[in-house]
Motif scaffolding. Structure first.
Motif, mmCIF file in Angstrom:
data_model
loop_
_atom_site.group_PDB
_atom_site.id
_atom_site.type_symbol
_atom_site.label_atom_id
_atom_site.label_comp_id
_atom_site.label_asym_id
_atom_site.label_seq_id
_atom_site.Cartn_x
_atom_site.Cartn_y
_atom_site.Cartn_z
ATOM 1 N N MET A 130 68.145 -11.404 8.980
ATOM 2 C CA MET A 130 67.929 -10.674 7.720
ATOM 3 C C MET A 130 67.573 -9.224 8.019
ATOM 4 N N LEU A 131 66.611 -9.066 8.925
ATOM 5 C CA LEU A 131 66.210 -7.707 9.291
ATOM 6 C C LEU A 131 67.391 -6.962 9.901
ATOM 7 N N GLY A 132 68.166 -7.692 10.692
ATOM 8 C CA GLY A 132 69.342 -7.091 11.313
ATOM 9 C C GLY A 132 70.327 -6.613 10.260
ATOM 10 N N VAL A 169 64.652 5.857 7.581
ATOM 11 C CA VAL A 169 63.330 5.278 7.871
ATOM 12 C C VAL A 169 63.396 3.753 7.803
ATOM 13 N N VAL A 170 64.042 3.226 6.770
ATOM 14 C CA VAL A 170 64.152 1.775 6.631
ATOM 15 C C VAL A 170 64.905 1.184 7.832
ATOM 16 N N THR A 171 66.003 1.856 8.200
ATOM 17 C CA THR A 171 66.782 1.377 9.339
ATOM 18 C C THR A 171 65.930 1.349 10.605
ATOM 19 N N ALA A 172 65.181 2.432 10.839
ATOM 20 C CA ALA A 172 64.381 2.520 12.060
ATOM 21 C C ALA A 172 63.327 1.428 12.084
ATOM 22 N N LEU A 173 62.633 1.247 10.949
ATOM 23 C CA LEU A 173 61.577 0.236 10.906
ATOM 24 C C LEU A 173 62.146 -1.158 11.108
ATOM 25 N N SER A 174 63.269 -1.435 10.415
ATOM 26 C CA SER A 174 63.797 -2.795 10.560
ATOM 27 C C SER A 174 64.366 -3.006 11.954
ATOM 28 N N SER A 175 64.949 -1.980 12.555
ATOM 29 C CA SER A 175 65.457 -2.259 13.909
ATOM 30 C C SER A 175 64.311 -2.369 14.916
ATOM 31 N N VAL A 197 76.404 -10.165 15.522
ATOM 32 C CA VAL A 197 76.234 -10.483 14.104
ATOM 33 C C VAL A 197 76.274 -9.190 13.287
ATOM 34 N N VAL A 198 75.494 -8.195 13.777
ATOM 35 C CA VAL A 198 75.407 -6.919 13.073
ATOM 36 C C VAL A 198 76.781 -6.259 13.024
#
Lengths: 615, 602
Positions: free
Chosen positions: B44-46, B91-97, B162-163
């Protein structure tokens, strides 16, 4: 920590410089390929701009396009793509050649050291560690050559991009000039944080390998004692430490990777924001802003190659330090240039020999444990001398000294009057042969284990096997002389290995034959036959034999009795029986034991006879 | 005697080659459940970070297209808004990765640690013969470097795959909204690549398998220079050994370069197709633009989307190559784990034998090494509790085979071995190993001090108990003579001690283990006669009330035993007390005569 990482960068640079010096051609080719790749990637941005300006926009405006225009456009882009791909192939293939050539070269050098360094050095280094030095550490050292050429190509790409940007608009270029140093800084901090963690993980990886190696070598003992769980716990303990160390590495990488990844994107956004503002001011054209934004998005990914290089750097440095420790290990044996005389037998003389093993103290220090103390021994040419002494009295150490497996701490060994240290390399092995207590078999055929690569006919091999009483069992092996004996001779029994080792010595027709309890794993009747055959075949060679059994001792002209590392007595059997109580006790132990038992048995019978009914 | 060609036999270690890549990964995940635990959350995070990765450039493209290149000229305020949105996306991308990285590292390292430990444990569970079909170095690589090759893939590769697939789908969707025709063109360019990649993968995978094999052979060759150091020096064969190593190193280099070239070709095929696709899209797009079916902006936007499509495709190709490498390593580890332990512990179902005097019976026992002839023929043997038996016979007569069957290092080919009336195969290992201990001729010592090595026999024993054992065996004097007594470190494989001393440690270790049946297989062959006699006497009195079986060439042991069993050519030919057999004029009498002749002074 800062000092450490600064030096990691410097030492890493030194490792890279060394690699480049050794593989200049492949490295240059890889960098060339990478440069082509860098330029072509930059050109691609230009080509799309060109196609848009010269073909696409006019075509859309004119509602018409000629096949010639289309072909030109297709040819230009395909051409750039093709050259780009060729550049990549060249870069990666050449980098692979450089990397694996370096790996192979250093594996050869490290193993040469293993062959050159004295046994004393080997005793101090776990074999698991030495294997890891030659394998994983060499690999870790040169793995950096995989991402390095790409990173250098990216430098070209950046220069290319920077020039484009400055030409278009110095203000937008300035935004770029902020982003790229920021990227470098982030990478540098990343590398500084990573270095100690990677070093630690690397060390643990070696430790895991060492534990596994020792445990698998001990497999039989582990099995017979039922200690599988204990060993699994020991392995799990170090494996879990490695796991935690790797997770720590991952956490650091996980923190920096997204940050480093987002910097170019933020840069692009900055260019767009500033660009839109400057475009609205009429200072740049909209198309120019787009060109620079595109450039950023093209450069964002390759710039990460620096991160890969910096991430590999600490591993490379640590690997190199471990490899270099082996390469720098000194104390290699020095050889003279003298040849030993060739005759039927050799005389050997040890004078005031002292030898001490280095032992580890619990506090981490080392101390000397004397094993041979002031031993002076002469074995005249053609004679047979038995070396007798209690367990742990230094007999094997002495045989090692006499054949220069190790050098004495003081004193000298003379073979036919020549100091062993003045003899050329390989000279001693030409005239003397040792059959050690612990035989070592190569993973090879029976034949090669006997000849060790020297030229001997099959007849000679069979003759040697016959003398060693090994002919019969070798005949029964599935492929006879061509049977593979397995790793360390695992397919043979202990007694069979000893006999092959004996044949290995016999076939060389040595002038001096040293047998270090070389028949301990064969039964007495076979041993008798071996000794009988040897006496017939030795052809007058000098024989020094470490022995416990009377039959062997009886073959000797003289006996040297060793106790606590000292030569206590030297002379004939009768002489020693008379003068040396330790010797007498040792050689007559079985006979006395048998006599005692017989006496007890007679007593018991007498007692039994008293009480039993007469038959 | 003929323990040859066991490789084709059931007892050899499978390489696991028969598993497909997918099966291998599934089986791997089964072994290391940590790998898939919490995977849904990670995916999900991915997906979230993927959305960011695709949408941020997309927003940038829209910004450029509508904000800067818009018909009304650059619109700074609108651009500022879009840029703000994109920044939030970054920012969202960085945090989730970050979260993805952390979860993946934790899951993969935990899973791989489990895999290592389980494979390690299983290697110890394999039978002695199975273990000996493979080099020790190669066994080591199965729990070290083979697992390391997996780690790269499970840390990044698996999720990236997957990503990347998500990215490919997303990009396809966006492309379709612009121009279904061009989207079709892009896919048409890539479909041949997918087939090509499948072929390449097989090729690359096989190449990596060969590399791993070469690594094993190379380690074997290098280990000879380390372990055989003394022999190599004694025979002056440094050159020859070096040549053998060089050959193995060179074979590895060649194979590695070959695999690299194949991987590069497979990788650049993706790169090349991506580039060609750009050219084709540009050409077709220009034609469509000339026909008025697409605007210039739409063609440019599409070119941009092609990039979003080709990047993950290339990444996926790269990962699939890495996956081949990982799968090759994984197969080797799984191959070990799926090799049946043919001499298996019955475990819970097994019989727990009570401690106390033990009796042993061989019932019509025959044994043949895999692929070899019978070395024991229909042996029947009863050993009464509390008796001391000596087994004698010529080299190769089958004595050691008896000992190995008795300690269940191997199972008989026919017949049964019973202790206290129970078939050995039904006795729990924990119970069997506590009651029956074998001391082999070369008892391995660990690189530790004397105390720890002896304590290996009974890990819970105190220092005093270890010392007491040594005193009882009459070895206290010898220990005191060592530089640091019990704290003396024995070195690698015990090499700081002499062969005889190592045997003393092995005997003390076994005695400390306190078994009901002690089997000594040539366990004192390198000890001096005087000490051997003393040790034998000490053991005789200490093991009184227990059963002991001694295999020895030195017949002093046989003289002291209650009974002598004579083995010849796989058969028990004589049996009885020493004194009877000596006068019987058979095989034993001859052996003993030869022995006695050796002892006669002068």
């Amino acid at each position: 920590m800062a000092a450490v990482s600064g030096s990691v960068l410097r030492r890493g640079g030194a490792v890279v410089a060394r690699g480049v010096r050794e593989q200049p051609r492949w490295f240059a080719l890889a960098v060339f390929g990478s440069t082509v790749y860098g330029i072509m990637t930059g050109l691609m941005a230009w080509a799309i701009g060109w196609a848009t300006r010269e073909v696409l926009t006019p075509a859309a405006a004119a509602r018409a396009v000629t096949p010639g225009q289309l072909w030109t456009m297709a040819a230009v882009i395909t051409g750039i793509v093709t050259v780009n791909v060729l550049g990549i192939i060249l870069r990666r293939t050449a980098a692979g050649f450089a990397m694996y050539a370096l790996g192979a070269a250093y594996r050869r050098r490290v193993t040469r050291q293993y062959l050159d360094l004295p046994l004393r050095w080997h005793h101090k280094h776990p074999s698991g560690q030495l294997l890891s030095n030659a394998n994983a550490d060499v690999e870790a050292t040169w793995n950096i050559f995989a991402p390095l050429p790409m990173a250098l190509g990216v430098v070209v790409m950046l220069l290319f991009g920077a020039v484009q940007m400055v030409i278009v608009d110095p203000v937008l270029a300035a935004v770029g000039m902020v982003v790229f140093p920021l990227l470098f800084a982030a990478n540098a901090v990343f590398q500084r944080r990573m270095s100690p963690r990677v070093t630690y993980a690397q060390r643990l990886r070696a430790e895991v390998s060492e534990v596994a190696h020792e445990s698998f070598e001990a497999a039989l003992v582990v099995k017979t004692m039922g200690r599988e769980d204990l060993e699994a716990r020991r392995f799990a303990e170090v494996t879990n430490r490695l796991r935690d160390a790797n997770i720590a590495v991952g956490r650091t990488r996980g923190t920096f990777d997204p940050a480093i990844e987002s910097i170019p994107t933020i840069g692009t956004l900055a260019v767009i924001g500033v660009g839109a503002w400057r475009a609205s001011q009429g200072q740049v054209s909209a198309a120019e802003v787009v060109q620079i934004a595109y450039l950023f998005s093209v450069l964002a990914f390759p710039v990460r190659a620096f991160g890969w290089v910096l991430a590999e750097l600490p591993r490379s440095v640590v690997g190199w330090e471990r490899v270099d420790a082996v390469l720098q290990a000194s104390g290699a044996m020095h050889y003279g240039d003298r040849d030993l005389p060739t005759r039927t037998s050799a005389a050997i003389h040890g004078e005031h020999l002292d030898y001490a093993y280095e032992i580890d103290l619990p506090d981490g220090g080392t101390a000397a444990a004397p094993a041979i103390r002031d031993v002076t021994l002469t074995v005249t040419a053609g004679s047979t001398v038995a070396l007798v002494g209690p367990t742990g009295s230094g007999k094997s150490t002495l045989t090692g000294l006499l054949l220069r497996l190790v050098d004495p701490d003081s004193g000298a060994v003379l073979l036919d009057g020549l100091d062993l240290r003045s003899v050329r390399k390989g000279g001693i092995a030409d005239v003397a042969a040792l059959v050690p207590q612990q035989t070592f078999m190569f993973e090879d055929t029976v034949r090669d284990n006997v000849t060790l690569g020297a030229r001997h006919t099959d007849e000679q091999v069979w003759e040697a096997l016959r003398i060693a009483q090994a002919e019969r069992f070798v005949l029964h092996l599935p492929r006879g002389l061509d049977t593979m004996v397995g790793e360390r001779g695992a397919n043979l029994s202990g007694g069979q290995r000893q006999r092959v080792a004996l044949a290995r010595a016999v076939i060389r027709r040595p002038q001096l034959l040293v047998l270090d309890d070389a028949t301990s794993a064969v039964d007495p009747s076979v041993e008798q036959r071996i000794l009988g055959a040897l006496r017939g075949a030795a052809g007058g060679a000098t024989v020094l034999v470490v022995a416990y059994r009377m039959a062997t001792i009886a073959l000797a002209d003289e006996i040297a009795y060793l106790e606590g590392g000292r030569l206590v007595e030297h002379g004939t059997h009768e002489h020693l029986l008379e003068r040396c109580p330790g010797y007498a006790a040792l050689v007559s132990a079985y006979a006395r034991e048998a006599a005692d038992r017989a006496a007890v048995a007679v007593d018991e019978e007498a007692t039994a006879g008293d009480s039993d009914e007469p038959v | 005697m003929s323990r040859f060609e066991p490789l084709a036999d059931h007892s050899s270690i499978g390489a696991g080659v028969e598993l497909s890549a997918w099966q291998t990964i599934r089986r791997g995940a089964q072994i290391s459940p940590e790998l898939i635990r919490g995977l849904a959350g990670t995916v999900m995070l991915g997906v979230l970070s993927t959305l960011g990765r695709v949408l941020v450039p997309f927003v940038i493209q829209r910004t450029v297209d509508e904000g800067i290149l818009g018909a009304a000229g650059p619109d700074a305020s609108r651009v500022a808004l879009w840029v703000g949105v994109a920044l939030a996306g970054v920012v969202v991308t960085a945090l989730s990765s970050y979260a993805v990285n952390l979860r993946l590292f934790t899951a993969s390292e935990s899973g791989l640690a489990t895999l290592r430990v389980q494979a390690f444990r299983h290697i110890h569970d394999l039978s002695m013969l199975t273990q000996s079909t493979e080099r020790r170095g190669s066994l080591v690589s199965r729990v070290t470097s083979d697992v390391d090759t997996i780690s790269m893939f499970v840390q990044f590769g698996g999720l990236m795959l997957v990503v990347s697939s998500g990215q490919i789908l997303l990009a396809t969707g966006l492309m379709l909204t612009y121009s279904p025709l061009l989207a079709g063109v892009v896919w048409a360019c890539f479909i041949p690549l997918f087939f090509l990649i499948r072929r390449f993968q097989g090729m690359v995978g096989r190449a990596f398998t060969r590399v791993r094999e070469r690594v094993g052979a190379m380690l074997g060759a290098i280990s000879e220079a380390v372990v055989g150091a003394a022999t190599i020096r004694a025979y002056g064969i440094e050159e020859r050994t070096a040549a053998r190593i060089d050959a193995a190193v060179e074979a590895h280099r060649r194979e590695a370069v070959g695999a690299q070239i194949r991987a590069v070709v497979a990788f650049t095929a993706g790169q090349f197709v991506s580039g060609l696709t750009t050219a084709v899209v540009l050409v077709v797009g220009t034609i469509l633009a000339a026909r008025g079916e697409l605007t210039v902006g739409a063609v440019l936007a599409f070119l941009f989307l092609v990039n979003l499509f080709t990047m993950p495709v290339q990444q996926a190709t790269e990962i699939l190559n890495e996956m081949q490498n990982a799968v090759a390593g994984w197969r080797r580890v799984i191959g070990i784990m799926d090799t049946p332990a043919d001499v298996a512990d019955p475990g819970e179902r097994g019989v727990e034998l009570p401690r106390g005097p033990i009796d042993v019976a061989f019932e019509k026992v025959s044994y043949a090494y895999p692929g070899g002839e019978l070395v024991l023929h229909d042996v029947d043997l009863q050993i009464a509790p509390r008796s001391r038996i000596a087994v004698v016979g010529e080299t190769g007569s089958g004595k050691s085979t008896l000992a190995k069957l008795l300690t269940r290092l191997m199972d008989p080919t026919h017949g049964r071995v019973l202790v206290d009336g129970v078939d050995l195969r039904e006795v729990r290992f924990s119970s069997l190993r506590a009651r029956v201990v074998l001391v082999p001729q070369e008892g391995f010592l660990f690189d530790a001090n004397l105390l720890d090595n002896i304590r290996f026999g009974r890990p819970e024993a105190s220092d005093d108990e270890v010392m007491l054992t040594l005193t009882e065996l009459g070895l206290d004097e010898w220990v005191q003579g060592l530089p640091l007594g019990l704290a003396t470190s024995v070195g690698q494989r015990g090499e700081s001690l002499s062969a005889g001393e190592r045997q003393l440690v092995a005997i003390a270790r076994a005695y400390l283990a306190d078994p009901d049946l002690l089997v000594l297989d040539e366990a004192t062959s390198a000890v001096d006669p005087s000490l051997e006699v003393r040790l034998q006497r000490a053991l005789d009195s200490l093991t009184r009330g227990r059963t002991s079986i001694t295999i020895a060439h030195r017949l002093s042991t046989a003289e002291a035993a209650d009974e002598v069993v004579v083995v010849d050519a796989g058969l028990i030919v004589e049996r009885g007390p020493h004194r009877e057999l000596v006068t019987a004029g058979g095989v034993y009498a001859a052996l003993h005569e030869s022995w006695a002749a050796q002892q006669a002074t002068g």
